[in-house]
Design a protein around this motif. Sequence first.
Motif, mmCIF file in Angstrom:
data_model
loop_
_atom_site.group_PDB
_atom_site.id
_atom_site.type_symbol
_atom_site.label_atom_id
_atom_site.label_comp_id
_atom_site.label_asym_id
_atom_site.label_seq_id
_atom_site.Cartn_x
_atom_site.Cartn_y
_atom_site.Cartn_z
ATOM 1 N N TYR A 97 0.835 -1.197 0.000
ATOM 2 C CA TYR A 97 0.000 0.000 0.000
ATOM 3 C C TYR A 97 0.873 1.251 0.000
ATOM 4 O O TYR A 97 1.897 1.323 0.676
ATOM 5 C CB TYR A 97 -0.929 0.012 1.220
ATOM 6 N N LYS A 98 0.440 2.271 -0.758
ATOM 7 C CA LYS A 98 1.233 3.488 -0.911
ATOM 8 C C LYS A 98 1.149 4.373 0.328
ATOM 9 O O LYS A 98 0.110 4.456 0.974
ATOM 10 C CB LYS A 98 0.770 4.268 -2.144
ATOM 11 N N LEU A 99 2.281 5.017 0.621
ATOM 12 C CA LEU A 99 2.383 5.935 1.751
ATOM 13 C C LEU A 99 2.721 7.343 1.282
ATOM 14 O O LEU A 99 3.364 7.523 0.237
ATOM 15 C CB LEU A 99 3.475 5.471 2.721
ATOM 16 N N LYS A 100 2.317 8.306 2.064
ATOM 17 C CA LYS A 100 2.762 9.684 1.848
ATOM 18 C C LYS A 100 4.216 9.809 2.282
ATOM 19 O O LYS A 100 4.768 8.893 2.911
ATOM 20 C CB LYS A 100 1.885 10.658 2.644
ATOM 21 N N THR A 101 4.859 10.909 1.962
ATOM 22 C CA THR A 101 6.264 11.107 2.324
ATOM 23 C C THR A 101 6.443 11.036 3.833
ATOM 24 O O THR A 101 5.550 11.393 4.601
ATOM 25 C CB THR A 101 6.779 12.465 1.815
ATOM 26 N N PHE A 102 7.612 10.558 4.246
ATOM 27 C CA PHE A 102 7.894 10.399 5.673
ATOM 28 C C PHE A 102 7.779 11.742 6.392
ATOM 29 O O PHE A 102 8.238 12.770 5.898
ATOM 30 C CB PHE A 102 9.308 9.841 5.864
ATOM 31 N N GLY A 103 7.180 11.710 7.557
ATOM 32 C CA GLY A 103 6.988 12.932 8.331
ATOM 33 C C GLY A 103 5.615 13.552 8.147
ATOM 34 O O GLY A 103 5.279 14.523 8.840
#
Length: 286
Positions: A72-78
């Motif tokens: 599953y895709k994630l947004k950028t870290f932080g």
Amino acid sequence: MKKITLILIIIIALVFLGFNNRKTSFVKGLVKPTSSLINEDGLTIKSRVKVPDGFTRVSYPKGSFQEYLRNYKLKTFGSKIINYDGSEYFWQSGHIGILEIPVTTNGLQQCADALIRVRSEYLWDNNRKDEIGFNFTSGHYCSWKYYSEGYRPKINGSKVSFHKTAKADYSKANFYKYLDLIYMYSGTLSLYNELEKITSIKDLKIGDMLIRGGTPGHVAIICDEIINEKGEKRFLLFQGNTPAQSVHLIRNLEDSKMSPWYDLKMNAIIPVSNYTFSNSKFVRFK
């Protein structure tokens, strides 16, 4: 007098140093170091989290629900957890990733609902639309197939009946209206009562859910799985929450060395981010 004054100064100094030491320890307890197992450049669950030494990822067939979750895709870290009203959630220290799942502004997509959405979208994307359906808390089954044909529930207390009151509509937009209906009348309690119970930790796999069925209750889903030569497994979890907010990949705040991997056990106390399961139970989607 000077001797007494000197003694008082020494005592005050010791108290001050002791207070600062306690304060430093308290602050250190709040600051959770970034695990060496986290790859901040990773934009999927699988690429965000490394496998610890001695473990390998458990294999699953291509196209399976397990591989769907793991990749599953994630947004950028932080990226931060955002509430349905656009505000930032007050607790930002319990996650290591935000899933690319829109936060609906109506406030309905809470903890169980977020996982219902993920499961439903998987079935939709894999041409298994006729399998989309969930029980209301009342126990009445509501399927996407029936809803898409124009049938709507008439609810009177715990009594539910379905009547054809709308035109057939098989569109994606109508699918999300159906999910809003499910969010309103289903939840952790209905999922716990409806779904298959997992009775052995050895049977746990990606897609199974750690759940407390209740009003309120809570639920998190297993989204990755690793194993070592001894057969010991570790798991990753993600969750939605109440109020409705960003779906997020959970940090293990109890074990910074293995974080975000969890050593899950049956009938155990399992803290996950800002919630504690006091007697862990697991269920599986149909």
